[in-house]
Write a protein that holds these residues in place. Structure first.
Motif, mmCIF file in Angstrom:
data_model
loop_
_atom_site.group_PDB
_atom_site.id
_atom_site.type_symbol
_atom_site.label_atom_id
_atom_site.label_comp_id
_atom_site.label_asym_id
_atom_site.label_seq_id
_atom_site.Cartn_x
_atom_site.Cartn_y
_atom_site.Cartn_z
ATOM 1 N N SER A 209 33.424 94.196 33.429
ATOM 2 C CA SER A 209 34.247 94.047 32.248
ATOM 3 C C SER A 209 34.584 95.414 31.664
ATOM 4 N N ARG A 210 35.850 95.641 31.441
ATOM 5 C CA ARG A 210 36.231 96.937 30.875
ATOM 6 C C ARG A 210 35.729 97.074 29.435
ATOM 7 N N ASP A 211 35.720 95.957 28.758
ATOM 8 C CA ASP A 211 35.307 95.979 27.358
ATOM 9 C C ASP A 211 33.836 96.368 27.218
ATOM 10 N N PHE A 212 33.015 95.923 28.145
ATOM 11 C CA PHE A 212 31.574 96.180 28.069
ATOM 12 C C PHE A 212 31.179 97.403 28.881
ATOM 13 N N ARG A 213 32.135 97.967 29.588
ATOM 14 C CA ARG A 213 31.847 99.036 30.543
ATOM 15 C C ARG A 213 31.020 100.159 29.924
ATOM 16 N N PHE A 214 29.886 100.420 30.522
ATOM 17 C CA PHE A 214 28.979 101.534 30.162
ATOM 18 C C PHE A 214 28.396 101.420 28.763
ATOM 19 N N LYS A 215 28.638 100.332 28.062
ATOM 20 C CA LYS A 215 28.196 100.317 26.669
ATOM 21 C C LYS A 215 26.678 100.256 26.553
ATOM 22 N N ARG A 216 26.064 99.419 27.368
ATOM 23 C CA ARG A 216 24.612 99.214 27.288
ATOM 24 C C ARG A 216 24.115 98.821 28.656
ATOM 25 N N ARG A 217 22.896 99.190 28.995
ATOM 26 C CA ARG A 217 22.282 98.577 30.170
ATOM 27 C C ARG A 217 21.856 97.179 29.735
ATOM 28 N N VAL A 218 22.044 96.204 30.624
ATOM 29 C CA VAL A 218 21.884 94.811 30.174
ATOM 30 C C VAL A 218 20.451 94.494 29.761
ATOM 31 N N TRP A 219 19.485 95.246 30.281
ATOM 32 C CA TRP A 219 18.105 94.909 29.912
ATOM 33 C C TRP A 219 17.779 95.329 28.483
ATOM 34 N N HIS A 220 18.651 96.071 27.841
ATOM 35 C CA HIS A 220 18.420 96.391 26.434
ATOM 36 C C HIS A 220 18.918 95.290 25.500
ATOM 37 N N LEU A 221 19.720 94.362 26.024
ATOM 38 C CA LEU A 221 20.394 93.408 25.151
ATOM 39 C C LEU A 221 19.467 92.289 24.695
ATOM 40 N N GLU A 222 19.696 91.853 23.470
ATOM 41 C CA GLU A 222 19.057 90.621 23.010
ATOM 42 C C GLU A 222 20.116 89.525 23.049
ATOM 43 N N HIS A 223 19.675 88.308 23.278
ATOM 44 C CA HIS A 223 20.628 87.218 23.463
ATOM 45 C C HIS A 223 20.498 86.177 22.358
ATOM 46 N N THR A 224 21.639 85.700 21.867
ATOM 47 C CA THR A 224 21.628 84.612 20.898
ATOM 48 C C THR A 224 22.668 83.581 21.319
ATOM 49 N N ASN A 225 22.257 82.342 21.372
ATOM 50 C CA ASN A 225 23.197 81.282 21.733
ATOM 51 C C ASN A 225 24.103 80.974 20.554
ATOM 52 N N SER A 226 25.377 80.769 20.861
ATOM 53 C CA SER A 226 26.305 80.483 19.793
ATOM 54 C C SER A 226 27.464 79.658 20.327
ATOM 55 N N VAL A 227 28.447 79.446 19.477
ATOM 56 C CA VAL A 227 29.646 78.716 19.857
ATOM 57 C C VAL A 227 30.826 79.537 19.377
ATOM 58 N N CYS A 228 31.811 79.693 20.236
ATOM 59 C CA CYS A 228 32.965 80.518 19.885
ATOM 60 C C CYS A 228 33.705 79.908 18.695
ATOM 61 N N GLY A 234 35.675 75.097 20.804
ATOM 62 C CA GLY A 234 34.243 75.294 20.593
ATOM 63 C C GLY A 234 33.479 75.620 21.857
ATOM 64 N N CYS A 235 33.964 76.584 22.638
ATOM 65 C CA CYS A 235 33.278 76.959 23.873
ATOM 66 C C CYS A 235 31.894 77.509 23.553
ATOM 67 N N ARG A 364 45.536 74.873 19.963
ATOM 68 C CA ARG A 364 46.425 75.550 19.020
ATOM 69 C C ARG A 364 45.838 75.691 17.629
ATOM 70 N N ASP A 365 44.905 74.834 17.292
ATOM 71 C CA ASP A 365 44.242 74.994 15.997
ATOM 72 C C ASP A 365 43.195 76.093 16.123
ATOM 73 N N LYS A 366 43.399 77.199 15.441
ATOM 74 C CA LYS A 366 42.509 78.350 15.611
ATOM 75 C C LYS A 366 41.318 78.303 14.654
ATOM 76 N N HIS A 367 40.865 77.103 14.337
ATOM 77 C CA HIS A 367 39.683 76.961 13.489
ATOM 78 C C HIS A 367 38.615 76.202 14.263
ATOM 79 N N PRO A 368 37.352 76.595 14.153
ATOM 80 C CA PRO A 368 36.310 75.928 14.927
ATOM 81 C C PRO A 368 35.837 74.614 14.323
ATOM 82 N N ASN A 369 36.158 74.332 13.071
ATOM 83 C CA ASN A 369 35.480 73.216 12.417
ATOM 84 C C ASN A 369 36.436 72.317 11.634
ATOM 85 N N THR A 370 37.642 72.157 12.140
ATOM 86 C CA THR A 370 38.601 71.313 11.418
ATOM 87 C C THR A 370 38.089 69.886 11.295
#
Ligand code: SF4
Ligand code: SF4
Ligand code: SF4
Ligand code: SF4
Ligand code: FES
Lengths: 549, 202
Positions: A209-228, A234-235, A364-370
């Motif tokens: 991913s270009r967006d994530f490129r070189f930003k962090r080594r993945v083992w430093h990351l903490e993970h949180t489950n969420s919904v877009c 609501g992916c 098309r509805d750009k709200h997660p909780n209509t």
């Protein structure tokens, strides 16, 4: 239904299930590159070889359907399969570069994990590094993806994603034998609005991913489950963060909502939530009062909202707020005897909620909780923002409480922005709960900073009525607090008793009082149970390798 | 286990019996025995345990673990590939790296920020052992002090880790492969940074 035995453990599965799917359900790890649960099976990598009783040769677990009474042995227990997989792995690594230290995939790379596996990895290489076939590196495939052809293991997951899932068919292999190479036609930039998923499906570091490129080594990351929170689909996503900063968002597999995918807009929507000019302390009349404390701000808000004579209080919620926030907002309106002045519709959310923007995920509805706002009865007879504006212009409204979150995908429509600005201009006693400092909110008498997406816990109800949990990944900036906490303070001023602001308790109340949520239990909600692929705690995804950090 | 028979001691009586001006003077002298012996040894025999630091210095092992040095390629660029392995292994969590793309197509990435907070470093040398490129080694420089706690006074960035004259003056220290000769050009030349001993900008 067929009963199959894998490594001595039995499971009954539907006819047509492949061996690898049965093994996944049993929790038996079968190594794989080309198999992906949401792509059509192709069986090209041969990593998933298993021994099946009665078969003359080893079988590929990903493309062999189970039969009743089948007895399967994985490389963990079958020396023959283990030796074969070891050989396949050695072939895959013949021309593989020695890139791990500089490869973004390292830490969540199938090739690394399989090579290090004591049951079938750890072979001695027969190839002199100087003899390796070199291929092109650092190929720019547009704004989302960088290709390193040398690291590719030719599993074709990306090719199948591009052809079958997003339908763009932008990737293909060229050459043969040692020289096979993945290529986008003429190295053109990918036009796929779902291109970000290519970096996720690629089991190695070939597509990153270009967006994530070189930003962090993945083992430093903490993970949180969420919904877009980018649209009403609501992916399910996982927020990867480090030191209170979001580094990337990746999809979580949930076959009933988003399979294993998310759109690129959603993937980058955290930048909208974290970027822009955040409101970090209460602001009155567009300016920051010096050193105001929350207790004073809430008191000022309470006075603004109650000191309105006989005229009613208008309350406008947001389809981007959590169900828990909306519940407290409704309670506030009820206590103020303004339940008939409660609404959330700024535009056509309710009409658009299920409407698709494309054939895959986006809506098309750009709200997660209509739908959540609708279920809570916020779409009353009032008619939304236009009707409120009309009433405000005739001086009918005494005070206004607005909860506003700017959309995370796209811009707020000019009509809505102008409508809000005019509404605030017409109601002098107005309190706005918002995440950002926005020009069209400057007319508010008082603005209170609240937590944005990823900074608070709660639930969203997506377009299909699926209730999903968003968990808190990071701490909100400055003085901002979750909207539930602020609203609980306001209700406390009304009734002299502070209601619970805890998401789980609030949801329990929703489950009791809102028919659509009857009998639901917060702990059992979907986003908790959805899995990453491969399932959590398994190889090469979501594992906590260096949890000590 | 057998218990020892206990004996009752009248502490106060014992103390009274042992105190008095004479006993106290004798006790003080006895306590200073070592001091006096060393005083005689230093002034009469002229044998010193200490040295006149900083004018005098002791030789240190060639694998001494002092202030870090970022080594260079032949063309003067950093060898570091920004792999973050040193940052990962550091038990004091005092290394900060930020990686960037570079023009050179043969180089995947390079550090844009490389900082070691030496006020937190415990000089364990793990970072040096983790480095796959011998891009980070240690020098024998050990007198590291700052006169204030100003922000990042002891946080050394890329230029301080490559350009301070002290590096050349003290020489190379610990490297993981001490048996291999150190390539001379790896070590930065003794060119002072823009502000002498100062650390790099952020
Ligand atoms: S793709 Fe995997 S094995 Fe290959 S260099 Fe990257 S991390 Fe290492
Ligand atoms: S780029 Fe990745 S996903 Fe595509 S074929 Fe190569 S290894 Fe597989
Ligand atoms: S010497 Fe030890 S404490 Fe100091 S930077 Fe290296 S790893 Fe960290
Ligand atoms: S381990 Fe070596 S190459 Fe990797 S970041 Fe540290 S100094 Fe640079
Ligand atoms: S996973 Fe079965 S052949 Fe690739």
């Amino acid at each position: 239904m067929p009963m199959v035995t894998i490594d001595g453990r039995q499971i009954e599965v539907e006819p047509g299930t492949s061996i690898i799917q049965a093994a996944d359900r049993l929790g038996v790890e079968i190594p794989r590159f080309c198999y992906h649960p949401d792509l059509r099976p192709e069986g090209n990598c041969r990593m998933c070889l298993v021994e099946v009783d009665g078969f003359a040769r080893l079988a590929v677990a990903c493309a062999t359907p189970v039969a009743d009474g089948m007895v399967v042995r994985s490389p963990h227990t079958s020396p023959q399969a283990s030796q074969a997989v070891n050989g396949v792995l050695e072939f895959l690594l013949v021309n593989h570069p020695l890139d791990c230290p500089i490869c973004d995939q390292a830490g969540e790379c199938s090739l690394q994990d399989f090579y290090m596996h004591p049951d079938y990895g750890l072979h001695k290489s027969h190839v002199d590094p100087a003899e390796k076939v070199h291929k092109r590196k650092r190929i720019d495939l547009g704004p989302r993806i960088v290709l390193d052809a040398e690291r590719c293991v030719m599993c074709s997951r990306c090719v199948r994603f591009s052809a079958d899932v997003s339908g763009k068919a932008e990737l293909q292999f060229i050459q043969r034998g040692n020289h096979v190479e993945l290529m986008a036609f003429e190295d053109r930039a990918l036009e796929d609005p779902y291109a970000g998923n290519l970096a996720d499906v690629c089991p190695v570091g070939a597509l990153t991913s270009r967006d994530f490129r070189f930003k962090r080594r993945v083992w430093h990351l903490e993970h949180t489950n969420s919904v877009c929170a980018g649209c009403s689909t609501g992916c399910n996503v996982r927020i990867d963060h480090f030191q209170n900063h979001i580094e990337r968002v990746v999809p979580r597999r949930n076959p009933s909502v988003n399979s294993s995918w998310i759109c690129d807009e959603g993937r980058l929507s955290w930048q909208a939530a974290q970027g822009g000019e955040r409101l970090t302390q209460p602001a009155s009349g567009g300016g920051y009062p010096p050193e105001i404390r929350w207790s004073e701000a809430v008191k000022a808000a309470h006075e603004l909202l109650t000191d309105r004579g006989e005229r009613p209080l208008a309350v406008l919620g947001s389809a981007s707020a959590t169900n828990e926030t909306l519940l407290l907002l409704r309670r506030y309106a009820e206590q103020a005897h303004s339940e008939h002045w409660l609404d959330f519709r700024l535009a056509e959310e309710v009409q658009l909620v299920g409407e698709r923007e494309d054939q895959l995920l986006r809506r098309r509805d750009k709200h997660p909780n209509t739908l959540g706002a609708v279920y809570l009865g916020l779409a009353g007879a009032r008619g939304g923002l236009p009707a409120m504006l009309e009433a405000a212009q005739t001086g009918e409204i005494g005070a206004l409480l607005l909860v506003y979150y700017p959309p995370l995908v796209g811009e707020e429509s000019a009509g809505v922005a102008e409508g809000i600005a005019r509404l605030l201009a017409n109601v002098p006693r107005s309190v706005v709960l918002t995440t950002h400092r926005l020009p069209y909110l400057q007319g508010a008498a008082l603005q209170l900073p609240v937590a944005a997406w990823s900074e608070e816990e709660g639930t969203y109800t997506n377009f299909a009525g699926t209730v999903q949990v968003v968990e808190r990944a990071i701490i909100p900036p400055g003085m901002s607090r979750p909207a539930t906490a602020v609203l609980a303070d306001l209700v406390e001023h009304q009734v002299y008793r502070r209601p619970d602001a805890d998401a789980e308790r609030l949801f329990a109340e929703l489950a009791r009082t809102v028919p659509a949520y009857q009998g639901m239990d917060y702990a059992m909600l979907d986003s908790r149970t959805a899995t990453t692929y491969p399932p959590e705690g398994r190889m090469h995804y979501g594992q906590e390798g260096f949890a000590g950090r | 286990m057998a218990k020892k028979a206990s004996r009752v001691v009248d502490v106060r009586a014992a103390v009274d019996a042992a105190s008095g001006p004479l006993q106290e003077a004798a006790g003080t002298l006895a306590g200073m025995e070592v001091t006096l012996r060393n005083m005689v040894r230093a002034t009469v025999e002229r044998k010193h345990v200490t040295i006149q630091y900083p004018e005098q210095r002791k030789p240190y092992s060639r694998r001494f673990r002092g202030v870090h040095v970022l080594t260079l390629r032949d063309d003067g660029r950093l060898k570091c590939t920004a792999c973050y392995l040193c940052e990962t292994v550091c038990p004091a969590q005092c290394i900060t790296i930020e990686a960037m793309d570079v023009e050179d197509p043969t180089v995947e990435k390079a550090p844009s920020v490389y900082e070691i907070d030496l006020s937190r470093c415990i000089f364990c040398g793990f970072c040096v052992e983790a480095c796959p490129e011998e891009a980070l080694i240690m020098s024998r420089e050990y007198d590291l002090s700052a006169t204030s706690r100003e922000p990042e006074r002891l946080t050394y960035g890329i230029s301080a880790l490559t350009q301070r004259p002290e590096i050349a003056a003290y020489g190379a220290g610990f490297r993981p492969h001490m048996d291999y000769p150190l390539v001379e050009s790896y070590l930065p030349s003794a060119v002072p940074g823009p502000d002498g001993r100062a650390k790099a900008k952020k």
